[in-house]
Design a protein around this motif. Structure first.
Motif, PDB file in Angstrom:
ATOM      1  N   ILE A   5       0.830  -1.204   0.000  1.00 43.41           N
ATOM      2  CA  ILE A   5       0.000   0.000   0.000  1.00 43.41           C
ATOM      3  C   ILE A   5       0.865   1.255   0.000  1.00 43.41           C
ATOM      4  O   ILE A   5       0.588   2.210  -0.737  1.00 43.41           O
ATOM      5  CB  ILE A   5      -0.974  -0.010   1.200  1.00 43.41           C
ATOM      6  N   ILE A   6       1.926   1.258   0.790  1.00 36.85           N
ATOM      7  CA  ILE A   6       2.811   2.425   0.851  1.00 36.85           C
ATOM      8  C   ILE A   6       3.508   2.642  -0.489  1.00 36.85           C
ATOM      9  O   ILE A   6       3.537   3.755  -1.023  1.00 36.85           O
ATOM     10  CB  ILE A   6       3.837   2.271   1.995  1.00 36.85           C
ATOM     11  N   GLY A  28       1.603   5.570  -7.310  1.00 40.19           N
ATOM     12  CA  GLY A  28       0.393   6.190  -7.843  1.00 40.19           C
ATOM     13  C   GLY A  28       0.475   7.703  -7.789  1.00 40.19           C
ATOM     14  O   GLY A  28       0.057   8.398  -8.716  1.00 40.19           O
ATOM     15  N   PHE A  29       1.010   8.236  -6.694  1.00 36.18           N
ATOM     16  CA  PHE A  29       1.176   9.689  -6.573  1.00 36.18           C
ATOM     17  C   PHE A  29       2.086  10.215  -7.678  1.00 36.18           C
ATOM     18  O   PHE A  29       1.759  11.188  -8.356  1.00 36.18           O
ATOM     19  CB  PHE A  29       1.745  10.042  -5.194  1.00 36.18           C
ATOM     20  N   LEU A  30       3.239   9.563  -7.854  1.00 32.04           N
ATOM     21  CA  LEU A  30       4.160  10.006  -8.898  1.00 32.04           C
ATOM     22  C   LEU A  30       3.539   9.883 -10.289  1.00 32.04           C
ATOM     23  O   LEU A  30       3.673  10.782 -11.123  1.00 32.04           O
ATOM     24  CB  LEU A  30       5.455   9.201  -8.834  1.00 32.04           C
ATOM     25  N   GLY A  83      -8.195  11.180  -6.100  1.00 30.04           N
ATOM     26  CA  GLY A  83      -8.211  11.090  -4.654  1.00 30.04           C
ATOM     27  C   GLY A  83      -7.180  10.092  -4.152  1.00 30.04           C
ATOM     28  O   GLY A  83      -6.433   9.475  -4.918  1.00 30.04           O
ATOM     29  N   ILE A  84      -7.146   9.910  -2.848  1.00 27.05           N
ATOM     30  CA  ILE A  84      -6.150   9.036  -2.229  1.00 27.05           C
ATOM     31  C   ILE A  84      -6.376   7.566  -2.631  1.00 27.05           C
ATOM     32  O   ILE A  84      -5.432   6.888  -3.032  1.00 27.05           O
ATOM     33  CB  ILE A  84      -6.175   9.184  -0.689  1.00 27.05           C
ATOM     34  N   ILE A 138      -3.835   5.203  -4.806  1.00 22.30           N
ATOM     35  CA  ILE A 138      -3.250   3.966  -4.279  1.00 22.30           C
ATOM     36  C   ILE A 138      -3.591   2.793  -5.194  1.00 22.30           C
ATOM     37  O   ILE A 138      -2.737   1.961  -5.506  1.00 22.30           O
ATOM     38  CB  ILE A 138      -3.737   3.706  -2.837  1.00 22.30           C
ATOM     39  N   ALA A 139      -4.848   2.731  -5.654  1.00 24.62           N
ATOM     40  CA  ALA A 139      -5.265   1.641  -6.547  1.00 24.62           C
ATOM     41  C   ALA A 139      -4.485   1.668  -7.854  1.00 24.62           C
ATOM     42  O   ALA A 139      -4.051   0.623  -8.358  1.00 24.62           O
ATOM     43  CB  ALA A 139      -6.767   1.737  -6.817  1.00 24.62           C
TER      44      ALA A 139
END
Length: 78
Positions: free
Chosen positions: A7-8, A14-16, A26-27, A31-32
């Protein structure tokens, strides 16, 4: 523990990825996207390494055969 690490890493990836592609998400979707990307990327990398490994083995076999032919022609066949 493995799920937490996934997950981390998925969140970071995912953020990058969303920032590089300029997508606002969204968050949870971020993450997905990261986790799915890690799975797809891992599978593609595994396939590529398998194919390249087989190709490298073939190239090595050809080079080995060339060396043996050269040795045979140089030292045995006189």
């Amino acid at each position: 523990m493995h799920v937490i690490v996934l997950i981390i890493i998925g969140a970071a990836a995912g953020f990058l990825a969303t920032r590089m592609m300029k997508i606002e998400a969204g968050i949870l979707p971020t993450i997905a996207i990261g986790i799915a990307g890690a799975i797809v990327g891992g599978l593609v990398l595994q396939v590529l390494l398998t194919v390249m490994g087989a190709l490298a083995g073939f190239v090595g076999a050809v080079l080995g055969a060339l060396v043996l032919i050269w040795l045979w022609q140089t030292y045995v066949k006189k």
